[in-house]
Design a protein around this motif. Sequence first.
Motif, short mmCIF file in Angstrom:
data_model
loop_
_atom_site.label_atom_id
_atom_site.label_comp_id
_atom_site.label_asym_id
_atom_site.label_seq_id
_atom_site.Cartn_x
_atom_site.Cartn_y
_atom_site.Cartn_z
N LEU A 1 7.12 46.99 23.83
CA LEU A 1 7.37 48.40 24.16
C LEU A 1 7.17 49.29 22.93
O LEU A 1 6.51 50.32 22.99
CB LEU A 1 8.79 48.59 24.69
CG LEU A 1 9.07 48.16 26.11
CD1 LEU A 1 10.55 48.25 26.42
CD2 LEU A 1 8.27 49.01 27.08
N MET A 2 7.73 48.86 21.81
CA MET A 2 7.63 49.66 20.58
C MET A 2 6.18 49.75 20.12
O MET A 2 5.73 50.81 19.68
CB MET A 2 8.51 49.04 19.49
CG MET A 2 8.76 49.98 18.35
SD MET A 2 9.82 51.34 18.88
CE MET A 2 9.44 52.51 17.61
N ALA A 3 5.44 48.67 20.22
CA ALA A 3 4.02 48.67 19.83
C ALA A 3 3.23 49.64 20.70
O ALA A 3 2.35 50.36 20.20
CB ALA A 3 3.44 47.27 19.91
N VAL B 1 -0.45 43.53 14.89
CA VAL B 1 0.73 43.38 15.75
C VAL B 1 0.29 43.19 17.21
O VAL B 1 0.80 42.31 17.92
CB VAL B 1 1.69 44.58 15.61
CG1 VAL B 1 2.76 44.57 16.69
CG2 VAL B 1 2.32 44.58 14.22
N MET B 2 -0.66 44.02 17.65
CA MET B 2 -1.12 43.92 19.04
C MET B 2 -1.78 42.55 19.32
O MET B 2 -1.55 41.96 20.38
CB MET B 2 -2.09 45.05 19.36
CG MET B 2 -1.49 46.45 19.23
SD MET B 2 -0.02 46.73 20.23
CE MET B 2 -0.75 46.87 21.85
N ASP B 3 -2.57 42.07 18.38
CA ASP B 3 -3.21 40.75 18.54
C ASP B 3 -2.18 39.64 18.58
O ASP B 3 -2.30 38.70 19.38
CB ASP B 3 -4.22 40.50 17.41
CG ASP B 3 -5.46 41.37 17.51
OD1 ASP B 3 -5.69 41.98 18.58
OD2 ASP B 3 -6.19 41.46 16.50
N ALA B 4 -1.17 39.73 17.71
CA ALA B 4 -0.12 38.71 17.71
C ALA B 4 0.65 38.72 19.03
O ALA B 4 0.94 37.66 19.59
CB ALA B 4 0.83 38.94 16.54
N GLN B 5 0.93 39.91 19.54
CA GLN B 5 1.64 39.99 20.81
C GLN B 5 0.79 39.46 21.96
O GLN B 5 1.30 38.82 22.87
CB GLN B 5 2.06 41.43 21.08
CG GLN B 5 3.18 41.89 20.18
CD GLN B 5 3.53 43.35 20.36
OE1 GLN B 5 2.72 44.13 20.84
NE2 GLN B 5 4.71 43.73 19.93
N ALA B 6 -0.51 39.72 21.89
CA ALA B 6 -1.41 39.20 22.93
C ALA B 6 -1.49 37.68 22.90
O ALA B 6 -1.70 37.04 23.92
CB ALA B 6 -2.80 39.81 22.78
N GLU C 1 4.55 35.06 22.44
CA GLU C 1 5.79 35.24 21.69
C GLU C 1 5.84 34.40 20.42
O GLU C 1 6.34 34.85 19.38
CB GLU C 1 6.99 34.90 22.59
CG GLU C 1 8.31 35.25 21.99
CD GLU C 1 9.45 35.11 22.99
OE1 GLU C 1 10.60 35.31 22.55
OE2 GLU C 1 9.21 34.82 24.17
N ALA C 2 5.31 33.20 20.45
CA ALA C 2 5.34 32.32 19.27
C ALA C 2 4.59 32.94 18.09
O ALA C 2 5.00 32.75 16.94
CB ALA C 2 4.75 30.96 19.62
N ALA C 3 3.53 33.67 18.37
CA ALA C 3 2.74 34.29 17.29
C ALA C 3 3.52 35.40 16.59
O ALA C 3 3.19 35.77 15.46
CB ALA C 3 1.43 34.83 17.84
N THR C 4 4.54 35.92 17.24
CA THR C 4 5.34 36.99 16.63
C THR C 4 6.57 36.44 15.90
O THR C 4 7.37 37.22 15.39
CB THR C 4 5.81 38.02 17.68
OG1 THR C 4 6.68 37.37 18.61
CG2 THR C 4 4.62 38.64 18.40
N GLN D 1 6.02 39.08 7.55
CA GLN D 1 5.54 39.76 6.34
C GLN D 1 4.71 40.99 6.69
O GLN D 1 4.86 42.04 6.07
CB GLN D 1 4.71 38.80 5.48
CG GLN D 1 5.54 37.73 4.81
CD GLN D 1 4.67 36.71 4.10
OE1 GLN D 1 3.51 36.51 4.43
NE2 GLN D 1 5.26 36.04 3.11
N MET D 2 3.84 40.86 7.67
CA MET D 2 3.00 41.98 8.07
C MET D 2 3.85 43.10 8.68
O MET D 2 3.60 44.28 8.44
CB MET D 2 1.92 41.54 9.06
CG MET D 2 0.83 40.71 8.42
SD MET D 2 -0.20 41.69 7.33
CE MET D 2 -1.21 42.53 8.52
N HIS D 3 4.83 42.73 9.46
CA HIS D 3 5.71 43.72 10.06
C HIS D 3 6.49 44.46 8.98
O HIS D 3 6.61 45.69 9.02
CB HIS D 3 6.65 43.08 11.08
CG HIS D 3 7.45 44.08 11.84
ND1 HIS D 3 8.70 44.49 11.43
CD2 HIS D 3 7.18 44.78 12.97
CE1 HIS D 3 9.16 45.39 12.27
NE2 HIS D 3 8.26 45.59 13.21
N ALA D 4 7.01 43.73 8.01
CA ALA D 4 7.73 44.36 6.90
C ALA D 4 6.81 45.29 6.11
O ALA D 4 7.20 46.40 5.73
CB ALA D 4 8.33 43.30 5.99
#
Length: 155
Positions: A47-49, A108-113, A116-119, A126-129
């Motif tokens: 949702l946030m993405a 972030v979008m690619d990880a979410q696609a 869940e394990a990729a996030t 690290q990327m999110h931070a």
Amino acid sequence: MKSVYFLLLGALIGAELTLGALVAPTIFYPQSILGEGVLTQFQSGKLMATIFVKFNYALLAVSVLIGLFELVSFRSSVKFAAKFSMGMLCAINLALALSFVFYFTPFVMDAQAAGEAATQTAEFAQMHAASEWTMKLMLFAQLALFFIKFKTAQK
């Protein structure tokens, strides 16, 4: 023209503060409002993405417009030090906006696609931070630009 500049920059700063201070805590902690079991962390992240993808259009548009405005106003009678400071703050803001929109958001979008394990990897954390720091630095540059511009507009 300066009033449009201040309106756009102020709106962008307000949107970033709203996203960080109001929207994110509400989306990531819905159990405080709706009770347990409503959304998982992964669903909240999606949702946030989605919100950030929509916000990215405004971020890019305002960053480019403000940069163009500073280029056009470089011939003004404002002292060189102030012009240089505003120009550098615009460049920093634009560089950070471009990295947020074209580097962090797609990651972030690619990880979410990928699921869940990729996030839940260290790389994602690290990327999110780093994306959060990018947003904070961008906000700081925008605030500094706002107040420097405001001070020079008073003269």
